[in-house]
Write a protein that holds these residues in place. Structure first.
Motif, PDB file in Angstrom:
ATOM      1  N   SER A 191       0.882  -1.174   0.000  1.00 50.39           N
ATOM      2  CA  SER A 191       0.000   0.000   0.000  1.00 50.39           C
ATOM      3  C   SER A 191       0.919   1.222   0.000  1.00 50.39           C
ATOM      4  CB  SER A 191      -0.874  -0.001   1.251  1.00 50.39           C
ATOM      5  OG  SER A 191      -0.041   0.143   2.390  1.00 50.39           O
ATOM      6  N   ILE A 192       0.398   2.365  -0.368  1.00 52.36           N
ATOM      7  CA  ILE A 192       1.239   3.569  -0.406  1.00 52.36           C
ATOM      8  C   ILE A 192       1.816   3.870   0.990  1.00 52.36           C
ATOM      9  CG2 ILE A 192      -0.776   5.129  -0.286  1.00 52.36           C
ATOM     10  CD1 ILE A 192       2.531   5.862  -2.118  1.00 52.36           C
ATOM     11  N   GLU A 193       1.052   3.560   2.039  1.00 52.35           N
ATOM     12  CA  GLU A 193       1.534   3.802   3.415  1.00 52.35           C
ATOM     13  C   GLU A 193       2.744   2.920   3.735  1.00 52.35           C
ATOM     14  OE1 GLU A 193      -1.845   2.846   2.956  1.00 52.35           O
ATOM     15  OE2 GLU A 193      -2.373   4.971   2.741  1.00 52.35           O
ATOM     16  N   ASP A 194       2.746   1.696   3.220  1.00 53.35           N
ATOM     17  CA  ASP A 194       3.832   0.759   3.552  1.00 53.35           C
ATOM     18  C   ASP A 194       4.978   0.791   2.545  1.00 53.35           C
ATOM     19  OD1 ASP A 194       2.366  -0.062   5.673  1.00 53.35           O
ATOM     20  OD2 ASP A 194       1.449  -1.767   4.629  1.00 53.35           O
ATOM     21  N   ALA A 195       4.794   1.524   1.430  1.00 57.82           N
ATOM     22  CA  ALA A 195       5.815   1.479   0.373  1.00 57.82           C
ATOM     23  C   ALA A 195       7.093   2.182   0.826  1.00 57.82           C
ATOM     24  CB  ALA A 195       5.275   2.143  -0.888  1.00 57.82           C
ATOM     25  N   PRO A 196       8.244   1.544   0.648  1.00 52.30           N
ATOM     26  CA  PRO A 196       9.506   2.166   1.058  1.00 52.30           C
ATOM     27  C   PRO A 196       9.923   3.315   0.138  1.00 52.30           C
ATOM     28  CG  PRO A 196       9.918  -0.018   0.101  1.00 52.30           C
ATOM     29  CD  PRO A 196       8.429   0.158   0.162  1.00 52.30           C
ATOM     30  N   SER A 197       9.337   3.418  -1.058  1.00 49.84           N
ATOM     31  CA  SER A 197       9.644   4.501  -1.997  1.00 49.84           C
ATOM     32  C   SER A 197       8.565   4.454  -3.083  1.00 49.84           C
ATOM     33  CB  SER A 197      11.037   4.298  -2.633  1.00 49.84           C
ATOM     34  OG  SER A 197      10.987   3.253  -3.609  1.00 49.84           O
ATOM     35  N   THR A 198       8.803   5.161  -4.178  1.00 44.85           N
ATOM     36  CA  THR A 198       7.895   5.013  -5.327  1.00 44.85           C
ATOM     37  C   THR A 198       8.665   4.435  -6.526  1.00 44.85           C
ATOM     38  OG1 THR A 198       8.301   7.334  -5.856  1.00 44.85           O
ATOM     39  CG2 THR A 198       6.257   6.835  -4.679  1.00 44.85           C
ATOM     40  N   MET A 199       9.812   3.811  -6.247  1.00 41.15           N
ATOM     41  CA  MET A 199      10.593   3.194  -7.328  1.00 41.15           C
ATOM     42  C   MET A 199      10.132   1.747  -7.518  1.00 41.15           C
ATOM     43  SD  MET A 199      12.513   5.581  -8.407  1.00 41.15           S
ATOM     44  CE  MET A 199      13.874   4.938  -9.351  1.00 41.15           C
ATOM     45  N   GLY A 200       9.554   1.486  -8.700  1.00 38.72           N
ATOM     46  CA  GLY A 200       8.972   0.172  -8.949  1.00 38.72           C
ATOM     47  C   GLY A 200       9.802  -0.669  -9.913  1.00 38.72           C
ATOM     48  N   ALA A 201       9.813  -1.975  -9.663  1.00 40.89           N
ATOM     49  CA  ALA A 201      10.462  -2.921 -10.591  1.00 40.89           C
ATOM     50  C   ALA A 201       9.561  -3.047 -11.814  1.00 40.89           C
ATOM     51  CB  ALA A 201      10.623  -4.282  -9.924  1.00 40.89           C
ATOM     52  N   ILE A 202      10.131  -2.855 -13.002  1.00 42.78           N
ATOM     53  CA  ILE A 202       9.271  -2.748 -14.186  1.00 42.78           C
ATOM     54  C   ILE A 202       9.307  -3.994 -15.089  1.00 42.78           C
ATOM     55  CG2 ILE A 202       9.198  -0.235 -14.246  1.00 42.78           C
ATOM     56  CD1 ILE A 202      11.470  -2.167 -16.575  1.00 42.78           C
ATOM     57  N   GLY A 203       9.924  -5.065 -14.637  1.00 41.36           N
ATOM     58  CA  GLY A 203       9.812  -6.281 -15.445  1.00 41.36           C
ATOM     59  C   GLY A 203      11.026  -6.597 -16.305  1.00 41.36           C
ATOM     60  N   ARG A 204      12.187  -6.076 -15.927  1.00 43.16           N
ATOM     61  CA  ARG A 204      13.443  -6.476 -16.568  1.00 43.16           C
ATOM     62  C   ARG A 204      14.441  -6.759 -15.448  1.00 43.16           C
ATOM     63  NH1 ARG A 204      10.263  -6.316 -20.097  1.00 43.16           N
ATOM     64  NH2 ARG A 204      10.479  -5.429 -22.188  1.00 43.16           N
ATOM     65  N   TYR A 205      15.051  -7.941 -15.510  1.00 46.42           N
ATOM     66  CA  TYR A 205      15.933  -8.370 -14.430  1.00 46.42           C
ATOM     67  C   TYR A 205      17.127  -9.119 -15.026  1.00 46.42           C
ATOM     68  CZ  TYR A 205      11.250  -8.345 -12.148  1.00 46.42           C
ATOM     69  OH  TYR A 205       9.982  -8.035 -11.719  1.00 46.42           O
ATOM     70  N   VAL A 206      18.273  -9.048 -14.345  1.00 42.35           N
ATOM     71  CA  VAL A 206      19.373  -9.985 -14.625  1.00 42.35           C
ATOM     72  C   VAL A 206      19.716 -10.634 -13.292  1.00 42.35           C
ATOM     73  CG1 VAL A 206      21.840 -10.147 -15.129  1.00 42.35           C
ATOM     74  CG2 VAL A 206      20.329  -8.953 -16.714  1.00 42.35           C
ATOM     75  N   PHE A 207      19.743 -11.954 -13.278  1.00 40.09           N
ATOM     76  CA  PHE A 207      19.959 -12.674 -12.023  1.00 40.09           C
ATOM     77  C   PHE A 207      21.191 -13.564 -12.074  1.00 40.09           C
ATOM     78  CE2 PHE A 207      15.214 -12.321 -11.790  1.00 40.09           C
ATOM     79  CZ  PHE A 207      15.187 -11.488 -10.671  1.00 40.09           C
ATOM     80  N   ASN A 208      21.867 -13.641 -10.931  1.00 33.45           N
ATOM     81  CA  ASN A 208      22.802 -14.739 -10.736  1.00 33.45           C
ATOM     82  C   ASN A 208      21.984 -15.996 -10.442  1.00 33.45           C
ATOM     83  OD1 ASN A 208      25.228 -13.427 -11.176  1.00 33.45           O
ATOM     84  ND2 ASN A 208      25.309 -12.611  -9.087  1.00 33.45           N
ATOM     85  N   PRO A 209      22.557 -17.178 -10.730  1.00 36.50           N
ATOM     86  CA  PRO A 209      21.741 -18.399 -10.623  1.00 36.50           C
ATOM     87  C   PRO A 209      21.271 -18.716  -9.198  1.00 36.50           C
ATOM     88  CG  PRO A 209      24.031 -18.908 -11.189  1.00 36.50           C
ATOM     89  CD  PRO A 209      23.890 -17.432 -11.292  1.00 36.50           C
ATOM     90  N   GLU A 210      21.880 -18.083  -8.188  1.00 33.86           N
ATOM     91  CA  GLU A 210      21.454 -18.341  -6.798  1.00 33.86           C
ATOM     92  C   GLU A 210      20.000 -17.932  -6.555  1.00 33.86           C
ATOM     93  OE1 GLU A 210      24.351 -16.691  -7.516  1.00 33.86           O
ATOM     94  OE2 GLU A 210      25.723 -18.360  -7.086  1.00 33.86           O
ATOM     95  N   ILE A 211      19.439 -17.145  -7.478  1.00 31.19           N
ATOM     96  CA  ILE A 211      18.020 -16.767  -7.326  1.00 31.19           C
ATOM     97  C   ILE A 211      17.146 -18.021  -7.267  1.00 31.19           C
ATOM     98  CG2 ILE A 211      17.509 -16.547  -9.815  1.00 31.19           C
ATOM     99  CD1 ILE A 211      16.115 -14.170  -7.166  1.00 31.19           C
ATOM    100  N   PHE A 212      17.593 -19.108  -7.937  1.00 26.14           N
ATOM    101  CA  PHE A 212      16.768 -20.328  -7.928  1.00 26.14           C
ATOM    102  C   PHE A 212      16.680 -20.934  -6.520  1.00 26.14           C
ATOM    103  CE2 PHE A 212      18.020 -20.416 -12.544  1.00 26.14           C
ATOM    104  CZ  PHE A 212      16.741 -20.213 -13.041  1.00 26.14           C
ATOM    105  N   ASP A 213      17.814 -20.876  -5.765  1.00 30.34           N
ATOM    106  CA  ASP A 213      17.759 -21.396  -4.385  1.00 30.34           C
ATOM    107  C   ASP A 213      16.732 -20.603  -3.587  1.00 30.34           C
ATOM    108  OD1 ASP A 213      19.805 -23.068  -5.111  1.00 30.34           O
ATOM    109  OD2 ASP A 213      21.370 -21.634  -4.498  1.00 30.34           O
ATOM    110  N   CYS A 214      16.715 -19.279  -3.812  1.00 29.67           N
ATOM    111  CA  CYS A 214      15.768 -18.435  -3.077  1.00 29.67           C
ATOM    112  C   CYS A 214      14.335 -18.766  -3.514  1.00 29.67           C
ATOM    113  CB  CYS A 214      16.061 -16.957  -3.318  1.00 29.67           C
ATOM    114  SG  CYS A 214      17.741 -16.480  -2.862  1.00 29.67           S
ATOM    115  N   LEU A 215      14.157 -18.957  -4.822  1.00 26.97           N
ATOM    116  CA  LEU A 215      12.798 -19.252  -5.327  1.00 26.97           C
ATOM    117  C   LEU A 215      12.252 -20.554  -4.733  1.00 26.97           C
ATOM    118  CD1 LEU A 215      13.188 -18.246  -9.093  1.00 26.97           C
ATOM    119  CD2 LEU A 215      11.571 -17.243  -7.472  1.00 26.97           C
TER     120      LEU A 215
END
Ligand code: G1P
Length: 288
Positions: free
Chosen positions: A192-216
């Motif tokens: 919610s806007i009250e809980d948002a840490p900023s107004t910077m949003g992830a827009i759907g482009r990412y580059v990941f190291n493969p460790e993201i799979f362990d997190c997923l």
């Protein structure tokens, strides 16, 4: 390590575009005569990606057909001398090395990306969501790949979004390290806007190291009862630096009706055969 693989999740149900998405994948919605996913695949290729994994689901066959050979259509176009169309159709099926993995149940974006783990085989990789078209001389994904090459860290593209829209995005909290680049301190899915840490949003482009799979694999269900990519990114930043980058370019959120219309108008204005007629019409609309 150069990034050669990309994942394009395209298994979402497209509820925001019902009823048309009842029988048609939202990724196939046309910007005049070219489907949105064509632009997303083109961005990946222009960024140096050679191997694309599209995560599909029920009712997404039209995506596979679009990028496949179409022998009967090609024969017909050849026979009737429609060479320009023939070339166009052939170019599409020759665009890229595309692979399809089916997400059997719509368990969320995080779950969709996880389906690609075997194919990625331990390399860094890009993720491009099928809703956004981003225009820029240096493609957005290339900008992220360049930052990954420089830092070795996962990086997500962000943009300042209107406050009333933060509840549609993964919203970040970042510590600036250089112009346009932050180290991720937190990321929250659809706050919610009250809980948002900023107004910077992830827009759907990412580059990941493969460790993201362990997190997923470890995240519990999140917002909407779905496995959220955002929650995995939040975990990843606890074990390695993750960056957020204010990318250069114009983004069209074609997953929203307004963004979709904006894309159609701007892309139409760029077409020589449409520009003047469309411009006249827009002037008439404004003076109504
Ligand atoms: C997804 C992500 C969200 C991101 C957004 C960008 O949400 O979960 O973090 O900000 O894409 O478009 P969706 O639009 O699929 O609800």
């Amino acid at each position: 390590m150069t990034i050669k693989k990309a994942v394009i999740p395209a298994a979402g149900l497209g509820t925001r575009f019902l009823p048309v998405t009842k029988s048609m994948p939202k990724e196939m919605l046309p910007i005049i005569d070219v489907p949105v996913i064509h632009y997303v695949v083109s961005e990946a290729l222009a960024s140096g990606i050679e191997d694309i994994i599209i995560i599909t689901g029920r009712g997404k066959r039209a995506i596979e057909d679009y990028f496949d050979d179409a022998p009967e259509l090609e024969m017909h176009l050849g026979r009737t001398g429609k060479d320009e169309y023939l070339r166009m159709v052939q170019e599409i099926s020759a665009m890229a090395d595309l692979h399809y993995i089916r997400q059997k149940e719509p368990l969320g974006l995080g779950h969709a990306v996880l389906q690609a783990e075997k194919h990625i085989s331990g390399e860094p990789f890009a993720v491009l969501l099928g809703d956004d078209i981003i225009k820029n001389d240096t493609p957005c994904t290339r900008q992220l790949i360049d930052i990954h090459a420089r830092t070795g860290c996962s990086v997500i593209a962000v943009e300042d979004v209107p406050p009333d829209m933060v509840s549609n995005y993964g919203i970040i909290d970042g510590l600036p390290v250089e112009p346009s680049l932050c180290r991720l301190a937190d990321i929250v899915e659809k706050p919610s806007i009250e809980d948002a840490p900023s107004t910077m949003g992830a827009i759907g482009r990412y580059v990941f190291n493969p460790e993201i799979f362990d997190c997923l694999k470890q995240i519990p269900k999140g917002v909407g009862g779905e496995l959220q990519l955002t929650d995995a990114i939040r975990d990843l930043k606890n074990s390695q630096d993750v960056y957020a980058y204010s990318f250069r370019g114009r983004r069209y959120d074609t997953g929203s009706a307004l963004g979709y219309l904006e894309a159609i108008i701007d892309f139409g204005l760029e077409k020589d055969d449409l520009h003047d007629g469309l411009m006249d019409y827009l002037k008439k609309v404004v003076s109504r």
